[in-house]
Scaffold this motif. Structure first.
Motif, PDB file in Angstrom:
ATOM      1  N   ARG A  48      33.275  -3.078  -8.249  1.00  0.00           N
ATOM      2  CA  ARG A  48      32.017  -2.839  -8.950  1.00  0.00           C
ATOM      3  C   ARG A  48      32.005  -3.536 -10.304  1.00  0.00           C
ATOM      4  O   ARG A  48      31.006  -4.119 -10.716  1.00  0.00           O
ATOM      5  CB  ARG A  48      31.790  -1.334  -9.136  1.00  0.00           C
ATOM      6  CG  ARG A  48      31.467  -0.581  -7.856  1.00  0.00           C
ATOM      7  CD  ARG A  48      30.894   0.794  -8.185  1.00  0.00           C
ATOM      8  NE  ARG A  48      31.807   1.576  -9.005  1.00  0.00           N
ATOM      9  CZ  ARG A  48      32.719   2.414  -8.522  1.00  0.00           C
ATOM     10  NH1 ARG A  48      32.832   2.582  -7.206  1.00  0.00           N
ATOM     11  NH2 ARG A  48      33.505   3.105  -9.333  1.00  0.00           N
ATOM     12  N   ARG A  49      33.136  -3.467 -11.022  1.00  0.00           N
ATOM     13  CA  ARG A  49      33.206  -4.075 -12.343  1.00  0.00           C
ATOM     14  C   ARG A  49      33.061  -5.594 -12.247  1.00  0.00           C
ATOM     15  O   ARG A  49      32.333  -6.216 -13.031  1.00  0.00           O
ATOM     16  CB  ARG A  49      34.549  -3.720 -12.993  1.00  0.00           C
ATOM     17  CG  ARG A  49      34.770  -4.243 -14.389  1.00  0.00           C
ATOM     18  CD  ARG A  49      33.922  -3.515 -15.398  1.00  0.00           C
ATOM     19  NE  ARG A  49      32.718  -4.241 -15.754  1.00  0.00           N
ATOM     20  CZ  ARG A  49      31.735  -3.719 -16.465  1.00  0.00           C
ATOM     21  NH1 ARG A  49      31.811  -2.479 -16.892  1.00  0.00           N
ATOM     22  NH2 ARG A  49      30.667  -4.431 -16.743  1.00  0.00           N
ATOM     23  N   VAL A  50      33.737  -6.229 -11.286  1.00  0.00           N
ATOM     24  CA  VAL A  50      33.682  -7.685 -11.164  1.00  0.00           C
ATOM     25  C   VAL A  50      32.283  -8.135 -10.764  1.00  0.00           C
ATOM     26  O   VAL A  50      31.748  -9.103 -11.323  1.00  0.00           O
ATOM     27  CB  VAL A  50      34.731  -8.172 -10.143  1.00  0.00           C
ATOM     28  CG1 VAL A  50      34.532  -9.657  -9.836  1.00  0.00           C
ATOM     29  CG2 VAL A  50      36.140  -7.935 -10.680  1.00  0.00           C
ATOM     30  N   GLU A  51      31.657  -7.461  -9.793  1.00  0.00           N
ATOM     31  CA  GLU A  51      30.302  -7.853  -9.388  1.00  0.00           C
ATOM     32  C   GLU A  51      29.319  -7.694 -10.548  1.00  0.00           C
ATOM     33  O   GLU A  51      28.430  -8.530 -10.745  1.00  0.00           O
ATOM     34  CB  GLU A  51      29.856  -7.021  -8.187  1.00  0.00           C
ATOM     35  CG  GLU A  51      30.563  -7.399  -6.894  1.00  0.00           C
ATOM     36  CD  GLU A  51      30.007  -6.671  -5.695  1.00  0.00           C
ATOM     37  OE1 GLU A  51      29.120  -5.798  -5.867  1.00  0.00           O
ATOM     38  OE2 GLU A  51      30.452  -6.962  -4.568  1.00  0.00           O
ATOM     39  N   ARG A  52      29.479  -6.618 -11.312  1.00  0.00           N
ATOM     40  CA  ARG A  52      28.611  -6.414 -12.471  1.00  0.00           C
ATOM     41  C   ARG A  52      28.828  -7.515 -13.510  1.00  0.00           C
ATOM     42  O   ARG A  52      27.875  -8.054 -14.084  1.00  0.00           O
ATOM     43  CB  ARG A  52      28.915  -5.046 -13.080  1.00  0.00           C
ATOM     44  CG  ARG A  52      28.122  -4.698 -14.321  1.00  0.00           C
ATOM     45  CD  ARG A  52      26.689  -4.468 -14.001  1.00  0.00           C
ATOM     46  NE  ARG A  52      25.975  -3.897 -15.128  1.00  0.00           N
ATOM     47  CZ  ARG A  52      24.658  -3.892 -15.237  1.00  0.00           C
ATOM     48  NH1 ARG A  52      23.915  -4.415 -14.279  1.00  0.00           N
ATOM     49  NH2 ARG A  52      24.072  -3.353 -16.287  1.00  0.00           N
TER      50      ARG A  52
ATOM     51  N   LEU B  86      34.596 -17.949  -5.210  1.00  0.00           N
ATOM     52  CA  LEU B  86      33.811 -16.777  -4.835  1.00  0.00           C
ATOM     53  C   LEU B  86      34.042 -16.407  -3.374  1.00  0.00           C
ATOM     54  O   LEU B  86      34.198 -15.217  -3.044  1.00  0.00           O
ATOM     55  CB  LEU B  86      32.324 -17.049  -5.087  1.00  0.00           C
ATOM     56  CG  LEU B  86      31.356 -15.910  -4.731  1.00  0.00           C
ATOM     57  CD1 LEU B  86      31.666 -14.667  -5.540  1.00  0.00           C
ATOM     58  CD2 LEU B  86      29.912 -16.354  -4.952  1.00  0.00           C
ATOM     59  N   MET B  87      34.098 -17.393  -2.490  1.00  0.00           N
ATOM     60  CA  MET B  87      34.309 -17.118  -1.077  1.00  0.00           C
ATOM     61  C   MET B  87      35.701 -16.574  -0.786  1.00  0.00           C
ATOM     62  O   MET B  87      35.888 -15.808   0.157  1.00  0.00           O
ATOM     63  CB  MET B  87      34.074 -18.407  -0.257  1.00  0.00           C
ATOM     64  CG  MET B  87      32.656 -18.968  -0.364  1.00  0.00           C
ATOM     65  SD  MET B  87      31.384 -17.806   0.171  1.00  0.00           S
ATOM     66  CE  MET B  87      31.806 -17.654   1.907  1.00  0.00           C
ATOM     67  N   GLY B  88      36.681 -16.955  -1.603  1.00  0.00           N
ATOM     68  CA  GLY B  88      38.054 -16.528  -1.331  1.00  0.00           C
ATOM     69  C   GLY B  88      38.496 -15.278  -2.047  1.00  0.00           C
ATOM     70  O   GLY B  88      39.562 -14.729  -1.739  1.00  0.00           O
ATOM     71  N   LEU B  89      37.712 -14.786  -3.009  1.00  0.00           N
ATOM     72  CA  LEU B  89      38.151 -13.644  -3.815  1.00  0.00           C
ATOM     73  C   LEU B  89      38.275 -12.378  -2.982  1.00  0.00           C
ATOM     74  O   LEU B  89      39.234 -11.605  -3.139  1.00  0.00           O
ATOM     75  CB  LEU B  89      37.176 -13.416  -4.971  1.00  0.00           C
ATOM     76  CG  LEU B  89      37.516 -12.274  -5.930  1.00  0.00           C
ATOM     77  CD1 LEU B  89      38.847 -12.532  -6.628  1.00  0.00           C
ATOM     78  CD2 LEU B  89      36.399 -12.094  -6.960  1.00  0.00           C
TER      79      LEU B  89
ATOM     80  N   ALA C 257      37.560  -7.136  -3.415  1.00  0.00           N
ATOM     81  CA  ALA C 257      36.663  -7.283  -2.270  1.00  0.00           C
ATOM     82  C   ALA C 257      35.204  -7.400  -2.697  1.00  0.00           C
ATOM     83  O   ALA C 257      34.354  -6.576  -2.332  1.00  0.00           O
ATOM     84  CB  ALA C 257      36.843  -6.114  -1.313  1.00  0.00           C
ATOM     85  N   VAL C 258      34.894  -8.414  -3.499  1.00  0.00           N
ATOM     86  CA  VAL C 258      33.497  -8.647  -3.882  1.00  0.00           C
ATOM     87  C   VAL C 258      32.721  -9.131  -2.669  1.00  0.00           C
ATOM     88  O   VAL C 258      33.284  -9.656  -1.704  1.00  0.00           O
ATOM     89  CB  VAL C 258      33.394  -9.667  -5.020  1.00  0.00           C
ATOM     90  CG1 VAL C 258      34.083  -9.179  -6.266  1.00  0.00           C
ATOM     91  CG2 VAL C 258      33.946 -11.024  -4.594  1.00  0.00           C
ATOM     92  N   ARG C 259      31.403  -8.973  -2.731  1.00  0.00           N
ATOM     93  CA  ARG C 259      30.519  -9.393  -1.647  1.00  0.00           C
ATOM     94  C   ARG C 259      29.805 -10.674  -2.082  1.00  0.00           C
ATOM     95  O   ARG C 259      28.880 -10.621  -2.906  1.00  0.00           O
ATOM     96  CB  ARG C 259      29.515  -8.283  -1.346  1.00  0.00           C
ATOM     97  CG  ARG C 259      30.176  -6.965  -0.924  1.00  0.00           C
ATOM     98  CD  ARG C 259      29.201  -5.805  -1.022  1.00  0.00           C
ATOM     99  NE  ARG C 259      28.783  -5.594  -2.413  1.00  0.00           N
ATOM    100  CZ  ARG C 259      27.845  -4.716  -2.776  1.00  0.00           C
ATOM    101  NH1 ARG C 259      27.237  -3.985  -1.860  1.00  0.00           N
ATOM    102  NH2 ARG C 259      27.525  -4.583  -4.047  1.00  0.00           N
ATOM    103  N   PRO C 260      30.215 -11.825  -1.568  1.00  0.00           N
ATOM    104  CA  PRO C 260      29.610 -13.086  -2.006  1.00  0.00           C
ATOM    105  C   PRO C 260      28.096 -13.110  -1.835  1.00  0.00           C
ATOM    106  O   PRO C 260      27.378 -13.651  -2.687  1.00  0.00           O
ATOM    107  CB  PRO C 260      30.288 -14.135  -1.111  1.00  0.00           C
ATOM    108  CG  PRO C 260      31.591 -13.519  -0.732  1.00  0.00           C
ATOM    109  CD  PRO C 260      31.324 -12.050  -0.616  1.00  0.00           C
ATOM    110  N   GLY C 261      27.586 -12.536  -0.748  1.00  0.00           N
ATOM    111  CA  GLY C 261      26.144 -12.520  -0.542  1.00  0.00           C
ATOM    112  C   GLY C 261      25.421 -11.732  -1.611  1.00  0.00           C
ATOM    113  O   GLY C 261      24.361 -12.159  -2.110  1.00  0.00           O
ATOM    114  N   ALA C 262      25.993 -10.576  -1.993  1.00  0.00           N
ATOM    115  CA  ALA C 262      25.371  -9.760  -3.036  1.00  0.00           C
ATOM    116  C   ALA C 262      25.407 -10.476  -4.386  1.00  0.00           C
ATOM    117  O   ALA C 262      24.441 -10.421  -5.160  1.00  0.00           O
ATOM    118  CB  ALA C 262      26.089  -8.414  -3.131  1.00  0.00           C
TER     119      ALA C 262
END
Length: 543
Positions: A336-340, A458-461, A467-472
């Motif tokens: 959550r922190r990384v996506e934010r 981004l695709m490999g993270l 477990a970030v969501r590249p699409g999001a």
């Protein structure tokens, strides 16, 4: 400059809230407020440092223009540029922030004969100091070969060699600065590390103005050395206060922890070097173009990358949070922190990119067109700035994504592989585009290469770290990108219609953020909606 607005213990606690496991809503609010204050304070000092950096560049442009002398200085400037990335910002921080965060956690748990933080410092700092001193001395001795590699197209490299020898001291001084900065950030102190570049630029400006009539452009290179020493003095008092005192009994010297072992050090160092090597490729290609090409690239890059520097303050402040979350096994909190962070940093840099795209000619004319820097230099630099702006989002994403890759403190080679692919794209595109398009082609190659690296990272993270969501993430950035395109067109229109460089620039700089916010709201971009909510909270009912 060394203190913060809150108690140090409270800062450390706040920085670790999200990593400590499940938090109450009140604790999450307090943590969010602390991170916002820390990021805001660090960003404020960064803005001051950036303004001083512009004054520094203005001084060099006014005194030396875009000439053989400025090119020689900028070739030597490659040393502190590389050293800053490797030893202050990315490399040292990626290694030491997780290490100091772990030591602080062990200190809290207790049960250690020697304070873990002190053991970390005594086991690593002396060895690091000795290694960097040797590396700096080697660079002084090998400066002619270094210049020959960096800019083989120079007709007379002697001035560049002299400047390189003066800037070589930053290999040591930046290393010490980076070590102190990482320790302070892990302790929740962000203002002093953000303030070091103020001291750095003051040293360069003062030395250049005082000695340019005697030493020429060598005065600017000497200023780099003076400024780097001021950086250490800025951090030293706070660092000493945070370090625990000696115990009464004599304790054997600790061995350096595994973070300086080859298996951990190599992926980080090689990643940072490969990332900074984009600049080396640019200057290598530009050295064969007419005099002034390297200077045009430098001035354009310095201004265009200011939005990226500001956006990275978000990730710098939250990096210890992600590191502690990973250490505590809170994978969902880290995600959550990384996506934010990616959404926030991306929105900030897209707004900055829109400003550069819309107002580049006015920015360059107001900042640099005086003295030896003429209208032709302004046109060339503004064109390069606009091309650079297309890669700003890629630069920001690479800087943000590398942190979670290395936050777990274990070796990972994937970021290096992604950056090497991006560097290959930069090199190939530069070789193809530099001939027909000159400096604009070199800047376009930079944007293509860094964007390719960002997509790969981004695709490999998700499968390798967090477990970030590249699409999001892509969706959260698509709407701000559309708003940036509209804002850039609005800024270009305003600067073209309003007569005079300064009034036109002012009109563009007012219209760009307005158009960005309104378009973002129309597209319902989450960050624009959040920004409007903050404004309403700050100024309720028109107060």
């Amino acid at each position: 400059m060394s203190g913060t607005a809150t108690d140090p213990a409270a800062e450390t606690t706040a920085a670790g809230m999200k990593a400590a496991g499940p938090c109450t809503p009140d604790a999450q609010v307090r943590s969010g407020r602390f991170l916002a204050r820390a990021a805001g304070g660090a960003a404020g000092l960064t803005v001051v440092a950036a303004l001083l950096g512009l004054v520094r560049d203005q001084a060099v442009a006014r005194l030396f223009g875009a000439s053989h002398a400025s090119d020689a200085f900028l070739i030597a400037w490659t040393v502190p540029e590389m050293a800053a990335t490797l030893l202050i910002e990315d490399g040292m921080a990626l290694l030491l922030v997780p290490a100091f965060s772990l030591a602080l956690t062990q200190r809290t748990a207790g049960g250690h004969a020697t304070d873990p933080v002190r053991a970390l410092v005594t086991g690593t700092l002396p060895r690091l100091f000795a290694s960097l001193a040797c590396a700096g001395g080697l660079l002084v001795w090998g400066a002619p070969w270094a210049v020959g590699i960096l800019a083989p197209g120079l007709d007379d490299p002697r001035l560049a060699v002299d400047c390189t020898r003066l800037t070589a001291v930053t290999v040591l001084t930046f290393g010490v600065t980076g070590y102190f900065s990482a320790a302070l950030r892990a302790h929740g102190r962000f203002l002093a590390p953000a303030g070091v570049y103020i001291a750095y630029n003051v040293g360069i400006i003062g030395t250049t103005l005082a000695l340019h009539s005697v030493w020429g452009v060598r005065a600017a290179a000497a200023g780099v050395a003076v400024g780097s020493l001021l950086m250490i003095l800025t951090l030293l008092p706070t660092f000493l206060r945070l370090m625990p005192g000696r115990s009464g009994k004599r304790v054997a010297r600790e061995r350096g922890p595994a973070l300086f072992g080859a298996t951990v050090l190599a992926p980080v160092v090689l990643f940072v070097v490969s990332r900074q090597s984009q600049v080396l490729v640019e200057r290598f290609l530009a050295s064969s173009l007419p005099d002034g090409a390297i200077s045009h690239l430098n001035y354009a890059q310095k201004v265009a990358q200011l939005p990226m520097v500001l956006s990275m303050m978000i990730c710098t402040v939250t990096f210890p949070v992600v590191a502690r979350a990973m250490a505590a096994g809170d994978r969902e909190g880290a995600r959550r922190r990384v996506e934010r962070d990616l959404a926030l940093a991306g929105t900030v840099v897209l707004l900055g990119a829109a400003t550069v795209l819309g107002c580049a000619p006015g920015i360059v004319e107001v900042l640099f067109q005086r003295g030896a820097f003429d209208a032709a230099d302004t046109a060339a630099t503004a064109g390069v700035m606009r091309v650079y702006a297309l890669g700003l989002l890629g630069h920001t994403l690479v800087g943000a994504l590398c942190r979670p890759f290395f936050s777990a403190g274990r070796p990972t080679w994937y970021p290096l592989g992604a950056m090497c692919c991006g560097l290959l794209v930069t090199t190939a595109a530069g070789l193809l585009l530099a001939g027909p398009f000159g400096v604009d082609g070199i800047a376009a190659a930079n944007a293509l290469g860094i964007s390719a690296a960002a997509v790969l990272m981004l695709m490999g993270l998700g499968s390798r770290a967090v477990a970030v969501r590249p699409g999001a993430v892509a969706l959260s950035l698509a709407r701000p990108a559309a708003a940036a395109a509209v804002a850039a067109a609005s800024g270009a229109l305003a600067t073209g219609l309003v007569p005079g460089p300064l009034p036109g620039l002012a009109a563009g700089c007012l219209l760009v953020p307005t158009a960005f916010l309104l378009t973002g709201l129309a597209l319902r971009a989450p960050e624009a909606v959040h920004l409007l909510a903050l404004i309403r909270q700050r100024f309720p009912h028109g107060r």
